[in-house]
Write a protein that holds these residues in place. Structure first.
Motif, mmCIF file in Angstrom:
data_model
loop_
_atom_site.group_PDB
_atom_site.id
_atom_site.type_symbol
_atom_site.label_atom_id
_atom_site.label_comp_id
_atom_site.label_asym_id
_atom_site.label_seq_id
_atom_site.Cartn_x
_atom_site.Cartn_y
_atom_site.Cartn_z
ATOM 1 N N THR A 51 -9.015 -4.704 16.991
ATOM 2 C CA THR A 51 -7.580 -4.892 17.241
ATOM 3 C C THR A 51 -6.797 -4.754 15.946
ATOM 4 O OG1 THR A 51 -8.047 -6.409 19.077
ATOM 5 C CG2 THR A 51 -5.822 -6.458 18.136
ATOM 6 N N VAL A 52 -5.770 -3.911 15.993
ATOM 7 C CA VAL A 52 -4.795 -3.840 14.904
ATOM 8 C C VAL A 52 -3.576 -4.628 15.364
ATOM 9 C CG1 VAL A 52 -3.388 -2.349 13.442
ATOM 10 C CG2 VAL A 52 -5.642 -1.583 14.218
ATOM 11 N N THR A 53 -3.290 -5.756 14.734
ATOM 12 C CA THR A 53 -2.230 -6.652 15.178
ATOM 13 C C THR A 53 -0.866 -6.185 14.695
ATOM 14 O OG1 THR A 53 -2.498 -8.082 13.262
ATOM 15 C CG2 THR A 53 -3.858 -8.578 15.175
ATOM 16 N N ASN A 54 0.190 -6.783 15.286
ATOM 17 C CA ASN A 54 1.546 -6.333 14.970
ATOM 18 C C ASN A 54 2.087 -6.907 13.663
ATOM 19 O OD1 ASN A 54 1.979 -8.941 15.789
ATOM 20 N ND2 ASN A 54 3.066 -8.394 17.684
ATOM 21 N N ASP A 55 1.220 -7.552 12.888
ATOM 22 C CA ASP A 55 1.668 -7.909 11.534
ATOM 23 C C ASP A 55 1.378 -6.806 10.526
ATOM 24 O OD1 ASP A 55 -1.041 -8.182 11.480
ATOM 25 O OD2 ASP A 55 -1.071 -10.164 10.529
ATOM 26 N N VAL A 56 0.817 -5.698 11.017
ATOM 27 C CA VAL A 56 0.619 -4.521 10.175
ATOM 28 C C VAL A 56 1.943 -3.780 10.040
ATOM 29 C CG1 VAL A 56 -0.554 -2.304 9.988
ATOM 30 C CG2 VAL A 56 -1.796 -4.312 10.819
ATOM 31 N N THR A 57 2.291 -3.376 8.815
ATOM 32 C CA THR A 57 3.563 -2.697 8.579
ATOM 33 C C THR A 57 3.340 -1.335 7.942
ATOM 34 O OG1 THR A 57 3.838 -3.688 6.385
ATOM 35 C CG2 THR A 57 4.752 -4.911 8.264
ATOM 36 N N ASP A 58 4.358 -0.484 8.078
ATOM 37 C CA ASP A 58 4.306 0.791 7.374
ATOM 38 C C ASP A 58 4.839 0.610 5.958
ATOM 39 O OD1 ASP A 58 7.064 0.688 7.563
ATOM 40 O OD2 ASP A 58 7.200 2.173 9.179
ATOM 41 N N LEU A 59 4.947 1.701 5.213
ATOM 42 C CA LEU A 59 5.376 1.613 3.823
ATOM 43 C C LEU A 59 6.804 1.084 3.680
ATOM 44 C CD1 LEU A 59 3.855 4.921 2.383
ATOM 45 C CD2 LEU A 59 3.005 2.571 2.103
#
Length: 270
Positions: A23-31
């Motif tokens: 799972t990739v959670t929604n606390d992952v951000t782009d640059l």
């Protein structure tokens, strides 16, 4: 079902034959700092076999210790299985208190026979074949392609549990703490090590799940050192020397293209 969140790390070893959800959670951000709008998940099943075949030791597999230049021992050791030395002569086997017989020698420290290149035929020709087979086995192990794991732990594998497979390192491998090999009786491990292999004092290798020492092969281009009171499992194919420090023990075979050095050790054929 096992769940792995965020990311699968390269050095993570997953158990065989299990379903995992990543799972990739929604606390992952782009640059730019924008968060992922929704979590992304996927499921996969790990395999149950590596497809590796054992390394064929040929006639070298008739010996628990086989070396080319010397077998030196600081008494008292206990060796279960035959020992062989070639092309060096009997005088280069020291510390065993050998008693000569026709074509072999015996020792109170060896449950088996001791052979050297200068002993009566067929011992000399048998040893020549065994050494040739040892080198062939080393080259086979070194040449296995497509490793399952490359540079795992950058060579520091203490504390790890290792599943069956082909492992490759271009540097030295160290074991500063206990290592577990987990797999079935049919599983095979091959470790390709371009540098040295160093096992710290009092460290143990443990086999679980039915794994067998006879199916574990370590091809080491450099020096092999098993630390004081350490316990080792498996077959060592060394281009250089093998040293067992005081009180170390092993279940396996020591096959060296130079010398094997013992110091009050226990060595048992698998």
């Amino acid at each position: 079902m096992q769940i792995i969140q965020h990311v699968l790390f390269r050095d993570t070893i997953l158990d065989a034959g299990l379903s995992y959800t990543a799972t990739v959670t929604n606390d992952v951000t782009d640059l730019a700092g924008n968060a992922l709008e929704t979590e992304v998940s996927w499921t996969f099943l790990t395999g149950t076999t590596t497809g590796l075949s054992v390394v064929n030791l040929g006639a070298s597999g008739n010996y628990v210790i086989l070396a080319k230049t010397a077998i030196n021992n600081s008494p008292t050791s206990g060796v279960t299985g035959d020992m062989g030395l070639s092309p060096a002569a009997t005088t280069f086997i020291t510390g065993f208190g050998l008693t000569d017989a026709t074509g072999y020698a015996t020792s109170p420290q060896v449950t088996g026979k001791v052979y050297a290149a200068d002993m009566a035929s067929p011992s000399n020709t048998n040893l020549t074949t065994a050494v040739e087979n040892m080198i062939t086995a080393y080259n086979d192990a070194a040449g296995r392609p497509t490793p399952d794991y490359s540079e795992l732990g950058t060579g520091s594998i203490g504390g790890m549990t290792l599943q069956a497979g082909l492992y490759k390192w271009t540097n030295t491998v160290t074991m500063a703490s206990d290592v577990t090999l987990s797999g079935s009786a049919d599983d095979v491990w091959i470790f390709q090590i371009s540098g040295d292999m160093m096992m710290s004092s009092a460290v143990n290798i443990t086999l679980t799940g039915g794994a067998k020492a006879e199916n574990i092969f370590r091809q080491v281009a450099g020096e092999v050192v098993l630390g004081t009171t350490a316990h080792f499992e498996g077959v060592v194919l060394s281009m250089t020397g093998i040293t067992m420090q005081t009180g170390a023990s092993m279940n396996g075979r020591l096959l060296a293209q130079t010398a094997v050095i013992l110091d009050s050790n226990t060595v048992t054929k698998p």
